[in-house]
Motif scaffolding. Structure first.
Motif, PDB file in Angstrom:
ATOM      1  N   ASN A  83       0.836  -1.199   0.000  1.00  0.00           N
ATOM      2  CA  ASN A  83       0.000   0.000   0.000  1.00  0.00           C
ATOM      3  C   ASN A  83       0.876   1.257   0.000  1.00  0.00           C
ATOM      4  O   ASN A  83       1.897   1.319   0.663  1.00  0.00           O
ATOM      5  N   ILE A  84       0.482   2.219  -0.822  1.00  0.00           N
ATOM      6  CA  ILE A  84       1.203   3.505  -0.890  1.00  0.00           C
ATOM      7  C   ILE A  84       0.196   4.612  -0.599  1.00  0.00           C
ATOM      8  O   ILE A  84      -0.955   4.509  -0.999  1.00  0.00           O
ATOM      9  N   ILE A  85       0.629   5.652   0.046  1.00  0.00           N
ATOM     10  CA  ILE A  85      -0.240   6.817   0.222  1.00  0.00           C
ATOM     11  C   ILE A  85       0.219   7.930  -0.712  1.00  0.00           C
ATOM     12  O   ILE A  85       1.413   8.264  -0.765  1.00  0.00           O
ATOM     13  N   ALA A  86      -0.732   8.436  -1.485  1.00  0.00           N
ATOM     14  CA  ALA A  86      -0.479   9.587  -2.351  1.00  0.00           C
ATOM     15  C   ALA A  86      -1.431  10.695  -1.905  1.00  0.00           C
ATOM     16  O   ALA A  86      -2.264  10.472  -1.032  1.00  0.00           O
ATOM     17  N   PHE A  87      -1.307  11.881  -2.496  1.00  0.00           N
ATOM     18  CA  PHE A  87      -2.121  13.007  -2.026  1.00  0.00           C
ATOM     19  C   PHE A  87      -3.152  13.467  -3.060  1.00  0.00           C
ATOM     20  O   PHE A  87      -2.970  13.285  -4.270  1.00  0.00           O
ATOM     21  N   THR A  88      -4.205  14.085  -2.539  1.00  0.00           N
ATOM     22  CA  THR A  88      -5.218  14.687  -3.400  1.00  0.00           C
ATOM     23  C   THR A  88      -4.544  15.650  -4.379  1.00  0.00           C
ATOM     24  O   THR A  88      -3.607  16.355  -4.012  1.00  0.00           O
ATOM     25  N   ASN A  89      -5.020  15.653  -5.604  1.00  0.00           N
ATOM     26  CA  ASN A  89      -4.481  16.503  -6.679  1.00  0.00           C
ATOM     27  C   ASN A  89      -3.059  16.153  -7.110  1.00  0.00           C
ATOM     28  O   ASN A  89      -2.454  16.869  -7.907  1.00  0.00           O
ATOM     29  N   GLY A  90      -2.500  15.057  -6.565  1.00  0.00           N
ATOM     30  CA  GLY A  90      -1.172  14.648  -7.005  1.00  0.00           C
ATOM     31  C   GLY A  90      -1.232  14.118  -8.424  1.00  0.00           C
ATOM     32  O   GLY A  90      -2.239  13.538  -8.835  1.00  0.00           O
ATOM     33  N   PHE A  91      -0.157  14.332  -9.180  1.00  0.00           N
ATOM     34  CA  PHE A  91      -0.048  13.733 -10.522  1.00  0.00           C
ATOM     35  C   PHE A  91       1.296  13.027 -10.596  1.00  0.00           C
ATOM     36  O   PHE A  91       2.338  13.622 -10.322  1.00  0.00           O
ATOM     37  N   HIS A  92       1.259  11.741 -10.983  1.00  0.00           N
ATOM     38  CA  HIS A  92       2.513  10.991 -10.979  1.00  0.00           C
ATOM     39  C   HIS A  92       2.772  10.223 -12.265  1.00  0.00           C
ATOM     40  O   HIS A  92       3.661   9.378 -12.306  1.00  0.00           O
ATOM     41  N   GLY A  93       2.000  10.500 -13.321  1.00  0.00           N
ATOM     42  CA  GLY A  93       2.268   9.842 -14.587  1.00  0.00           C
ATOM     43  C   GLY A  93       1.118   8.957 -15.013  1.00  0.00           C
ATOM     44  O   GLY A  93       0.124   8.814 -14.297  1.00  0.00           O
ATOM     45  N   VAL A  94       1.237   8.341 -16.198  1.00  0.00           N
ATOM     46  CA  VAL A  94       0.098   7.629 -16.775  1.00  0.00           C
ATOM     47  C   VAL A  94       0.324   6.134 -17.001  1.00  0.00           C
ATOM     48  O   VAL A  94      -0.481   5.482 -17.653  1.00  0.00           O
ATOM     49  N   SER A  95       1.422   5.581 -16.502  1.00  0.00           N
ATOM     50  CA  SER A  95       1.517   4.118 -16.492  1.00  0.00           C
ATOM     51  C   SER A  95       0.605   3.651 -15.348  1.00  0.00           C
ATOM     52  O   SER A  95       0.188   4.450 -14.510  1.00  0.00           O
ATOM     53  N   LEU A  96       0.259   2.346 -15.297  1.00  0.00           N
ATOM     54  CA  LEU A  96      -0.767   1.924 -14.336  1.00  0.00           C
ATOM     55  C   LEU A  96      -0.412   2.235 -12.890  1.00  0.00           C
ATOM     56  O   LEU A  96      -1.241   2.739 -12.142  1.00  0.00           O
ATOM     57  N   GLY A  97       0.815   1.934 -12.487  1.00  0.00           N
ATOM     58  CA  GLY A  97       1.216   2.211 -11.109  1.00  0.00           C
ATOM     59  C   GLY A  97       1.145   3.694 -10.810  1.00  0.00           C
ATOM     60  O   GLY A  97       0.666   4.115  -9.758  1.00  0.00           O
ATOM     61  N   SER A  98       1.591   4.508 -11.782  1.00  0.00           N
ATOM     62  CA  SER A  98       1.583   5.969 -11.590  1.00  0.00           C
ATOM     63  C   SER A  98       0.161   6.513 -11.580  1.00  0.00           C
ATOM     64  O   SER A  98      -0.148   7.436 -10.835  1.00  0.00           O
ATOM     65  N   LEU A  99      -0.712   5.928 -12.417  1.00  0.00           N
ATOM     66  CA  LEU A  99      -2.108   6.387 -12.444  1.00  0.00           C
ATOM     67  C   LEU A  99      -2.813   6.081 -11.138  1.00  0.00           C
ATOM     68  O   LEU A  99      -3.656   6.854 -10.693  1.00  0.00           O
ATOM     69  N   ALA A 100      -2.461   4.951 -10.531  1.00  0.00           N
ATOM     70  CA  ALA A 100      -3.068   4.613  -9.241  1.00  0.00           C
ATOM     71  C   ALA A 100      -2.747   5.703  -8.229  1.00  0.00           C
ATOM     72  O   ALA A 100      -3.561   6.038  -7.365  1.00  0.00           O
ATOM     73  N   LEU A 101      -1.572   6.313  -8.347  1.00  0.00           N
ATOM     74  CA  LEU A 101      -1.155   7.373  -7.426  1.00  0.00           C
ATOM     75  C   LEU A 101      -1.772   8.725  -7.780  1.00  0.00           C
ATOM     76  O   LEU A 101      -1.885   9.607  -6.938  1.00  0.00           O
ATOM     77  N   THR A 102      -2.138   8.883  -9.060  1.00  0.00           N
ATOM     78  CA  THR A 102      -2.620  10.176  -9.558  1.00  0.00           C
ATOM     79  C   THR A 102      -4.068  10.419  -9.128  1.00  0.00           C
ATOM     80  O   THR A 102      -4.880   9.496  -9.124  1.00  0.00           O
ATOM     81  N   GLY A 103      -4.379  11.664  -8.767  1.00  0.00           N
ATOM     82  CA  GLY A 103      -5.720  11.979  -8.288  1.00  0.00           C
ATOM     83  C   GLY A 103      -6.726  12.249  -9.405  1.00  0.00           C
ATOM     84  O   GLY A 103      -7.889  11.872  -9.311  1.00  0.00           O
ATOM     85  N   ASN A 104      -6.279  12.870 -10.481  1.00  0.00           N
ATOM     86  CA  ASN A 104      -7.172  13.405 -11.512  1.00  0.00           C
ATOM     87  C   ASN A 104      -8.033  12.337 -12.196  1.00  0.00           C
ATOM     88  O   ASN A 104      -7.530  11.389 -12.792  1.00  0.00           O
ATOM     89  N   GLN A 105      -9.347  12.533 -12.131  1.00  0.00           N
ATOM     90  CA  GLN A 105     -10.300  11.548 -12.635  1.00  0.00           C
ATOM     91  C   GLN A 105     -10.142  11.297 -14.130  1.00  0.00           C
ATOM     92  O   GLN A 105     -10.209  10.156 -14.588  1.00  0.00           O
ATOM     93  N   LYS A 106      -9.913  12.357 -14.885  1.00  0.00           N
ATOM     94  CA  LYS A 106      -9.782  12.218 -16.340  1.00  0.00           C
ATOM     95  C   LYS A 106      -8.660  11.240 -16.686  1.00  0.00           C
ATOM     96  O   LYS A 106      -8.817  10.336 -17.491  1.00  0.00           O
ATOM     97  N   PHE A 107      -7.512  11.414 -16.041  1.00  0.00           N
ATOM     98  CA  PHE A 107      -6.378  10.521 -16.301  1.00  0.00           C
ATOM     99  C   PHE A 107      -6.652   9.119 -15.776  1.00  0.00           C
ATOM    100  O   PHE A 107      -6.333   8.127 -16.416  1.00  0.00           O
ATOM    101  N   ARG A 108      -7.257   9.038 -14.582  1.00  0.00           N
ATOM    102  CA  ARG A 108      -7.511   7.727 -13.965  1.00  0.00           C
ATOM    103  C   ARG A 108      -8.427   6.876 -14.836  1.00  0.00           C
ATOM    104  O   ARG A 108      -8.218   5.680 -14.999  1.00  0.00           O
ATOM    105  N   GLU A 109      -9.448   7.520 -15.436  1.00  0.00           N
ATOM    106  CA  GLU A 109     -10.413   6.779 -16.240  1.00  0.00           C
ATOM    107  C   GLU A 109      -9.770   6.144 -17.466  1.00  0.00           C
ATOM    108  O   GLU A 109     -10.273   5.158 -17.993  1.00  0.00           O
TER     109      GLU A 109
END
Ligand code: PLP
Length: 315
Positions: free
Chosen positions: A1-27
């Motif tokens: 388990n990793i904790i990331a923050f609201t509004n964080g952006f960490h990239g668009v590979s799957l692991g990075s998307l899991a960390l990313t807050g933005n709904q558009k990218f997550r979808e």
């Protein structure tokens, strides 16, 4: 388990998307993004709510439902998330919280690093020592693809070349990155130069904010990643289009794309920087004026003048 923050952006590979807050990218992932819990970033609930204490409580309470994470990942200034900044004391307390709970601290310095906020690493001001640091974007100093993960040697559990790919290890980028670091970071003159330009940008932006109280603008960011927040996101979009017409490429960030974000080259000449700021100011002026209704008082003055001329005409 990793904790990331609201509004964080960490990239668009799957692991990075899991960390990313933005709904558009997550979808865009198309699969569940799991093993990450999102905690509230500095100031997420306003200045009065202490989000480090909240996180501490969640990690201390055995019934909070939040598993103790292996790591916490943070951006000191949230690039894509709308230029939210963490204060020195917030970062220090986050680092202490990680140490107390035996959690690794990862700073994602891909956007805020390499001098963008005034020092090579964005966390230097806070005097903290993250366990892992990610770097990319302008790292090569020459616009070439290059990314690095720095980690404390005791964490390096990988065998050489274990996590690899066809085009990794871009030799030309290594050469230009080395040259850039030796050239720009040999002493602190470049750093001072960035800080001075950052002050210049801040002066201009705070002036623009003050100039249009009716538009309810605000200023955010640090160093050469600052911007203006628009209370109506549509205006931010109009400002970037207007600026583009006048020869300036500028983008938005934030969850509603409500922040017009300046991200000039760190090597920009002051003259060019001022030119860009002037265009931005003109673009804002045009957009604000296009939305400002004629005020009642100016209307009354005009109709009074019209009545006056009518009387003169009749006379
Ligand atoms: C751009 C960005 C990333 C993604 O970096 P890649 O090298 O494209 O994976 C990650 N984190 C932050 C903060 C970024 O701005």
């Amino acid at each position: 388990n990793i904790i990331a923050f609201t509004n964080g952006f960490h990239g668009v590979s799957l692991g990075s998307l899991a960390l990313t807050g933005n709904q558009k990218f997550r979808e865009a992932a198309g699969v569940n993004l799991s093993d990450v819990h999102h905690a509230a970033y500095a100031g997420y609930f306003g200045d009065d709510v202490d989000t480090i204490s909240m996180l501490d409580k969640l990690l201390t309470d055995r019934s909070s439902g939040i598993d103790l994470p292996a790591a916490i990942i943070v951006e000191c200034v949230q690039g894509e998330g709308g230029l939210n900044t963490a204060s020195i004391s917030w970062l220090k307390r986050l680092s202490m919280l990680c140490a107390e709970h035996d959690i690794l601290l990862i700073v994602d310095d891909i956007q805020a690093g390499c001098g963008r906020t005034g020092s090579f690493f964005s966390f230097e001001r806070a005097g903290i020592h993250p366990d892992i640091v990610t770097l990319s974007k302008s790292l090569s100093g020459y616009g070439l693809p290059m990314a690095l993960v720095l980690m404390k040697p005791k964490l390096d559990a990988w065998k050489p070349g274990q996590h690899n790919g066809t085009f990794r290890g871009n030799n030309l980028a290594f050469v230009t990155a080395t040259k850039a670091i030796r050239h720009f970071w040999a002493d602190d003159s470049f750093q001072q130069d960035i800080q001075q330009k950052g002050e210049l940008v801040k002066r201009h932006l705070t002036q623009m904010v003050a100039q249009y109280p009716q538009a309810e603008l605000s200023h955010r960011g640090r160093g050469l990643m600052q911007g203006i927040v628009f209370s109506d996101p549509a205006w931010a979009d109009e400002v970037t289009s207007k600026a583009f017409e006048m020869g300036l490429i500028i983008e938005t960030s934030g969850s509603l794309s409500e922040v017009v974000k300046l991200l000039p080259p760190l090597t920009i000449e002051t003259e060019n920087l001022e030119k860009g700021l002037t265009i931005l100011s003109k673009a804002i002026d045009a957009v604000v004026k296009s939305h400002t209704p004629k005020t009642a008082s100016s209307f009354n003055v005009k109709s009074a003048q019209a009545a006056q001329s009518t009387r003169e005409f009749n006379a």
